[in-house]
Write an enzyme that holds these catalytic residues in place. Structure first.
Site, short mmCIF file in Angstrom:
data_model
loop_
_atom_site.label_atom_id
_atom_site.label_comp_id
_atom_site.label_asym_id
_atom_site.label_seq_id
_atom_site.Cartn_x
_atom_site.Cartn_y
_atom_site.Cartn_z
N GLU A 1 10.71 -91.37 -1.11
CA GLU A 1 11.40 -91.73 -0.16
C GLU A 1 11.11 -92.78 1.15
O GLU A 1 11.02 -93.46 1.74
CB GLU A 1 10.43 -90.89 1.09
CG GLU A 1 10.35 -89.65 0.80
CD GLU A 1 11.41 -88.41 1.19
OE1 GLU A 1 12.38 -89.04 1.61
OE2 GLU A 1 11.77 -87.16 0.48
N GLY A 2 12.34 -93.68 0.31
CA GLY A 2 12.35 -95.44 0.88
C GLY A 2 10.93 -95.46 -0.05
O GLY A 2 9.65 -95.85 0.33
#
Length: 588
Positions: free
Chosen positions: A435-436
């Site tokens: 998610e980053g």
């Protein structure tokens, strides 16, 4: 491995750090009281401790399996998920008009911590479903909301997020998945997506994939991405599923951790998809789900840290080894009595409770941003957007540290898989990545949250901390020490902020080389601030005759964070401002 949900600690944070009086006063939550949240979390904690926590070791040992295109989870997962759905836990913080319980998002965040502490593999399925619900609630058409939301909110159907492709990881401008318009208004979706969490599984009745793809005449780059709902099973108007869509899982990744969470390679072969919103606006829509998922992953960091801390504390109380260094006993004592073990345990506790404090405070801002009065929403939204990359980046980096300390406290036994603590470390290691990555969060913090408004929100953040310092300076000895360390950390933050604002326009490489240190400095400061507020609340409760042992522990935890962690802000400041030429020019 046993797990006891820390509901009392969570509720203390909700009551004192989430701006609960303002949240409770919102019209959306007018019928919700603090006791409702407490009752729900206590019951959910019991459920997770009894039904989900025992799955953790089984899931890690056996993992998810791909059998003839069908993904099968280890024994016990389906039964636990069915009970999770039957008891309504997926619906906890979703709107009542779509079948949800209607509790605030901050309570939902607390539930996310609890279920992911019990078993992070299990917790990932409802986490991604929550993100799909958030995205469709805001961007879906009325028909899409009516058709999908109630099924997702019950948990009967689950959701996924399909962004990544073999050539397109963090760089989504390289997405190649195609979406060809059809005569009936649908789109034919074709392409390969990788790293899709719960992309295929046997828990829910259907899986709703949110897929980024390009229409034939789309512009190049991220401006040409559109968002599509692509269900695993095509359904009639009544929601009954019959025909399988032309998509499938072609392989599962073999991973370091979270092994019972199937990470799928998904193949779409002219699968039927439905456009969400407008063409070429997909990334903007997907960012809603990404923001939800990033915040939730930060909460996962708190979750795995809590589990590692509980296990290490229990072991340190039981493990007998060596006489005390001060000669106070002639025989070996539990290792919890040794100074360095105490240092590690208290650092684990400070980082865990600090991460929870930051996450809960951010959850309160998110509630106010979504449901607050119009005149207050802008500031709440700015603060929430500023804090989310801190929750994701800072809390997950600290989770890896806490899990590593848990292994260290176990000594050689920690390196043995049967002890169980190595799993916490392996599970935690994905958190600063998916998610980053932490660098993506740091770039978001610096680029979108600091530079874009010229540092206005960052300076407002610092002003609020300065006000807290003033309150702490009027308190007891520990509160005054916290105030001093906060002031020092805030000064380091302000100097780092000024440096980045001055440097970014002239030399962006040099500025962004300091983005992760800036995120860690800001995360330390934000966490110390929230723990300072926690200490103030504990002092106030003590004055009313509250539980002295519990409340004094809150003050001590904040003090330990200030003395052991906040002092690291000066080093992070140096990393920001003293980025030498070697970092940018040294050969690699």
């Amino acid at each position: 491995m046993t797990y006891q949900a820390p509901v009392r600690d969570i509720m203390f944070a909700i009551e004192h750090l989430s701006q609960w009086p303002q949240v409770e006063a919102l019209q959306t939550y007018s019928e919700i009281e603090l006791d409702d949240a407490r009752a729900a979390l206590e019951e959910f904690g019991r459920f997770c401790g009894e039904m989900i926590a025992p799955l953790s070791t089984i899931g890690d040992t056996e993992g998810a399996r791909l059998e003839n295109g069908r993904v099968v989870l280890p024994e016990g997962y389906k039964t636990a998920y069915d009970q999770f759905v039957d008891m309504g836990w997926q619906s906890l913080s979703h709107p009542a008009e779509h079948g949800g319980m209607g509790l605030p998002k901050v309570v939902g965040a607390a539930a996310t911590e609890i279920v992911n502490s019990a078993d992070m593999s299990f917790g990932l399925c409802p986490l991604l479903t929550n993100g799909a619900i958030d995205a469709l609630s805001i961007t879906g058409s009325d028909a899409q909301k009516a058709f999908y939301l109630d099924k997702l909110i019950t948990g009967r159907w689950s959701g996924t997020m399909n962004l990544t492709e073999p050539q397109a990881g963090s760089d989504l401008s390289r997405v190649r998945c195609t979406a060809v318009p059809q005569d009936d208004g649908t789109y034919a979706i074709s392409g390969t997506k990788i790293f899709i969490t719960f992309g295929e599984h046997d828990l829910s009745e259907n899986i709703v994939h949110l897929v980024l793809a390009r229409t034939p005449d789309a512009p190049e780059g991220v401006r040409g991405l559109s968002l599509f709902v692509v269900p695993k099973l095509l359904a009639g108007e009544g929601g009954e599923t019959s025909q399988r869509n032309t998509l499938g899982c072609v392989s599962l990744e073999h991973k370091l951790g979270v092994r019972a969470s199937p990470t799928a390679v998904m193949e779409y072969d002219n699968a039927t998809g439905y456009l969400v919103g407008e063409e070429n606006s997909g990334l903007r829509y997907m960012f809603i789900m990404m923001t939800s998922a990033r915040y939730a992953v930060g909460v996962q960091g708190v979750a795995i840290a809590e589990r590692a801390y509980q296990h290490a504390l229990s072991y340190a109380r039981d493990r007998i080894q060596s006489r005390p260094v001060d000669g106070s006993a002639q025989d070996a004592v539990p290792i919890i009595q040794h100074p360095d073990v105490r240092r590690m345990l208290l650092r684990m506790r400070a980082l865990t409770e600090g991460g929870r404090a930051l996450a809960i405070a951010t959850g309160g801002w998110l509630d106010l941003a979504e449901h607050g009065p119009e005149e207050a929403r802008a500031e709440a939204q700015s603060m929430a957007e500023f804090l989310v990359p801190l929750v994701k980046g800072f809390c997950t980096e600290r989770a890896v540290e806490v899990a590593s300390l848990g292994v260290q406290i176990h000594g050689g036994m920690g390196f043995i898989e049967e002890t169980g603590v190595a799993q916490f470390y392996r599970d935690a290691r994905i958190l600063p990545i998916y998610e980053g990555t932490t660098a993506i969060q740091a770039n978001d913090l610096l680029g979108r949250k600091v530079l874009r408004d010229g540092g206005r929100t960052a300076r407002r953040f610092a002003e609020m901390i300065a006000a807290t310092e003033g309150e702490l300076s009027k308190g007891g000895a520990a509160a005054q020490r916290i105030a001093q360390r906060l002031a020092e950390a805030r000064a380091a933050f302000a100097a780092g902020l000024d440096h980045l604002l001055a440097t970014a326009g002239q030399d962006p490489n040099r500025a962004y080389a300091g983005s992760v240190p800036f995120l860690m400095l800001t995360g330390n400061l934000a966490t110390g601030w929230q723990l300072g507020l926690s200490a103030l609340a504990a002092e106030a409760e003590l004055a009313k005759g509250g539980d002295a042992e519990f409340l004094q522990a809150k003050i001590a935890t904040a003090d330990i964070f200030a003395q052991q962690v906040l002092v690291e802000c000066s080093a992070e400041h140096s990393r920001i401002t003293d980025t030498g030429d070697s970092l940018l020019t040294a050969s690699l």
